[in-house]
Design a protein around this motif. Structure first.
Motif, PDB file in Angstrom:
ATOM      1  N   ALA A 157      44.847 -26.573  14.726  1.00  0.00           N
ATOM      2  CA  ALA A 157      45.451 -25.356  14.182  1.00  0.00           C
ATOM      3  C   ALA A 157      44.641 -24.124  14.580  1.00  0.00           C
ATOM      4  O   ALA A 157      45.214 -23.067  14.891  1.00  0.00           O
ATOM      5  CB  ALA A 157      45.551 -25.454  12.660  1.00  0.00           C
ATOM      6  N   LEU A 174      51.658 -21.269  11.022  1.00  0.00           N
ATOM      7  CA  LEU A 174      50.339 -21.770  11.410  1.00  0.00           C
ATOM      8  C   LEU A 174      49.408 -21.823  10.202  1.00  0.00           C
ATOM      9  O   LEU A 174      48.556 -22.704  10.106  1.00  0.00           O
ATOM     10  CB  LEU A 174      49.741 -20.900  12.517  1.00  0.00           C
ATOM     11  CG  LEU A 174      50.265 -21.174  13.926  1.00  0.00           C
ATOM     12  CD1 LEU A 174      49.678 -20.172  14.913  1.00  0.00           C
ATOM     13  CD2 LEU A 174      49.924 -22.591  14.372  1.00  0.00           C
ATOM     14  N   ALA A 208      45.458 -23.162  18.118  1.00  0.00           N
ATOM     15  CA  ALA A 208      46.771 -22.522  18.174  1.00  0.00           C
ATOM     16  C   ALA A 208      46.702 -21.085  17.661  1.00  0.00           C
ATOM     17  O   ALA A 208      47.357 -20.187  18.204  1.00  0.00           O
ATOM     18  CB  ALA A 208      47.775 -23.334  17.361  1.00  0.00           C
ATOM     19  N   LEU A 209      45.916 -20.852  16.607  1.00  0.00           N
ATOM     20  CA  LEU A 209      45.761 -19.499  16.071  1.00  0.00           C
ATOM     21  C   LEU A 209      45.149 -18.568  17.107  1.00  0.00           C
ATOM     22  O   LEU A 209      45.576 -17.417  17.256  1.00  0.00           O
ATOM     23  CB  LEU A 209      44.891 -19.544  14.819  1.00  0.00           C
ATOM     24  CG  LEU A 209      45.573 -19.956  13.522  1.00  0.00           C
ATOM     25  CD1 LEU A 209      44.536 -20.162  12.418  1.00  0.00           C
ATOM     26  CD2 LEU A 209      46.600 -18.915  13.094  1.00  0.00           C
ATOM     27  N   THR A 237      55.605 -16.999  12.664  1.00  0.00           N
ATOM     28  CA  THR A 237      54.782 -17.993  13.357  1.00  0.00           C
ATOM     29  C   THR A 237      53.377 -18.037  12.773  1.00  0.00           C
ATOM     30  O   THR A 237      52.797 -19.112  12.602  1.00  0.00           O
ATOM     31  CB  THR A 237      54.727 -17.696  14.870  1.00  0.00           C
ATOM     32  OG1 THR A 237      56.061 -17.601  15.384  1.00  0.00           O
ATOM     33  CG2 THR A 237      54.005 -18.818  15.616  1.00  0.00           C
ATOM     34  N   GLU A 277      53.738 -30.665   9.821  1.00  0.00           N
ATOM     35  CA  GLU A 277      54.924 -29.909  10.182  1.00  0.00           C
ATOM     36  C   GLU A 277      56.061 -30.217   9.208  1.00  0.00           C
ATOM     37  O   GLU A 277      56.217 -31.352   8.751  1.00  0.00           O
ATOM     38  CB  GLU A 277      55.349 -30.221  11.615  1.00  0.00           C
ATOM     39  CG  GLU A 277      54.322 -29.790  12.640  1.00  0.00           C
ATOM     40  CD  GLU A 277      54.963 -29.271  13.921  1.00  0.00           C
ATOM     41  OE1 GLU A 277      54.626 -29.779  14.978  1.00  0.00           O
ATOM     42  OE2 GLU A 277      55.803 -28.347  13.833  1.00  0.00           O
ATOM     43  N   CYS A 297      47.432 -25.283   8.635  1.00  0.00           N
ATOM     44  CA  CYS A 297      45.996 -25.414   8.352  1.00  0.00           C
ATOM     45  C   CYS A 297      45.741 -26.344   7.167  1.00  0.00           C
ATOM     46  O   CYS A 297      44.594 -26.713   6.914  1.00  0.00           O
ATOM     47  CB  CYS A 297      45.382 -24.039   8.074  1.00  0.00           C
ATOM     48  SG  CYS A 297      45.238 -22.993   9.543  1.00  0.00           S
ATOM     49  N   ILE A 301      50.750 -29.059  19.115  1.00  0.00           N
ATOM     50  CA  ILE A 301      50.680 -27.796  18.389  1.00  0.00           C
ATOM     51  C   ILE A 301      49.828 -26.801  19.172  1.00  0.00           C
ATOM     52  O   ILE A 301      48.687 -27.099  19.554  1.00  0.00           O
ATOM     53  CB  ILE A 301      50.087 -28.010  16.982  1.00  0.00           C
ATOM     54  CG1 ILE A 301      51.050 -28.831  16.122  1.00  0.00           C
ATOM     55  CG2 ILE A 301      49.780 -26.674  16.306  1.00  0.00           C
ATOM     56  CD1 ILE A 301      50.471 -29.239  14.785  1.00  0.00           C
ATOM     57  N   GLY A 302      50.385 -25.650  19.434  1.00  0.00           N
ATOM     58  CA  GLY A 302      49.657 -24.612  20.162  1.00  0.00           C
ATOM     59  C   GLY A 302      49.989 -24.540  21.631  1.00  0.00           C
ATOM     60  O   GLY A 302      49.647 -23.559  22.299  1.00  0.00           O
TER      61      GLY A 302
END
Length: 394
Positions: free
Chosen positions: A378, A101, A381-382, A97, A109, A105, A43-44
């Motif tokens: 998360a 995301l 990725a943010l 997206t 998925e 949090c 992720i990310g």
């Protein structure tokens, strides 16, 4: 005495076999190699973002195709379908997206969550179509805007009345259709009833805020040099919050995140949303037309009181400020006047101050996540998506 020697050749039909003790052990038969399963991107990671964007676009395209086949195609509305195709699915899917995301949090998925997030592409299409009508923009992403396409369709068909007026009216209705479809796609995404119930209050607030922000923006005339705080407030309502903060809150609420996480994501999204809009304002003046799809200085031609224009009014010398005001008060700006105004804005230092404001908001937003308790994967990725969305150099 001579001795004769004979060489005797002995034919051996069966060579002697080694004894059991001396027999060599047979070579082990190698096991067939097991196929290596490709690992899912983390992720990310860039590959993860590409996979998510492709999935979001796929869900949107599938939904729109089914709705067009059922509701528009039977009426022979091929051109409206093409006009919708020009605004749906052609962007970077930022809002969906961010919503997805927000979901990650507090949850794993999920294909249903992806479908729910993809519905924001239709809400964005609604906003784009009507924004182009209000701004009288001829193009969107390098292609004719929806109202322009519809006007040309009307003219080609030899219909009575004003083709321009028809184009605007038809585009507004197509935007309304996208608004209806967006809610339907969210309702039919497959998320459970409890998750949906948590989403609707945030969804309603976002839509109302977007409309009110657009209404305020109609009165935001650059010739009057409104305050920077007022411009930022309008930017939050009409673009920043709707691009980052509200999608994050939608996803997190859908996942059932606790209140502290929702609050942290709201603060993070508010800062990134502002940075996003300031970048948009820079691109509206100095952006590459190949990237923006609009000519340089487009916001000046539309007399938009953006953050960069207002900063220029604050930072310029009195003489430069007066000259800039004269440019913005003209009924029309030709290419030469736009170039002169852009030079004044650049010399004022406004673009560099705007870049500083973007960087400051990014740093503050990252510090919010550091103490938020949001899952580290998360959160990382943010931050990556935030940097990408506030750069937009390609």
């Amino acid at each position: 005495m001579r001795f004769a020697s004979k060489c005797v050749r002995v034919k051996i039909d069966n060579p002697p076999q080694p004894s059991p003790r001396s027999a060599a052990r047979p070579e082990p038969v190698p096991e067939p190699e097991r196929p290596v399963r490709p690992t899912e991107p983390r992720i990310g990671d860039p590959a993860w973002f590409e996979r998510v964007r492709a999935s979001l676009r796929g869900h949107t395209a599938q939904f729109v195709a089914s709705r067009c086949a059922e509701e528009l195609a039977p009426l022979g509305f091929a051109e409206p379908i093409r006009a919708l195709g020009g605004v749906i699915g052609g962007g970077k899917a930022l809002r969906p997206t961010f919503m997805y995301l927000g979901w990650l949090c507090g949850a794993d998925e999920s294909e249903a969550a992806l479908r729910a997030s993809a519905s924001l592409e239709l809400l964005h299409a609604f906003a784009l179509v009507q924004d182009d009508v209000m701004d009288e923009s001829d193009s969107r992403r390098g292609r004719p805007a929806a109202h322009v396409r519809m006007a040309r369709w009307h003219a080609r068909g030899g219909h009575t009345g004003s083709s321009a007026r028809f184009g605007e009216s038809a585009a507004v209705l197509l935007g309304d259709l996208c608004l209806v479809w967006a809610e339907r796609m969210l309702r039919e995404s497959g998320i459970d009833a409890a998750a949906a119930a948590r989403v609707w209050p945030h969804y309603d607030a976002m839509r109302a805020e977007l409309a009110i922000g657009q209404l305020a923006d109609l009165l935001n005339d650059a010739a009057h040099f409104p305050s920077l705080e007022r411009v930022l407030d309008i930017a939050r309502r009409k673009s920043g919050n709707y691009t980052v903060r509200r999608p994050l809150e939608l996803g997190a609420a859908m996942a059932g995140c606790p209140a502290p996480v929702l609050e942290a994501l709201g603060d993070f999204g508010g800062l990134i949303g502002e940075a996003f809009q300031i970048r948009d304002d820079l691109l509206g003046l100095f952006g590459d037309p190949a990237i923006t799809g609009k000519p340089a200085g487009a916001d000046l031609r539309d007399r938009k009181a953006t953050t960069v224009v207002v900063l220029a009014g604050q930072l310029a010398t009195p003489a430069a400020r007066a000259r800039l005001h004269q440019f913005l008060a003209r009924p029309e700006l030709d290419d030469h006047a736009v170039a002169d105004a852009l030079t004044l804005i650049d010399k004022s230092g406004a673009p560099r101050r705007a870049e500083q404001m973007i960087a400051e908001r990014l740093l503050r937003a990252e510090s919010v996540l550091d103490r938020s308790g949001v899952d580290p994967v998360a959160a990382e990725a943010l931050v990556r998506l935030a940097r990408r969305s506030t750069d937009r150099s390609h």
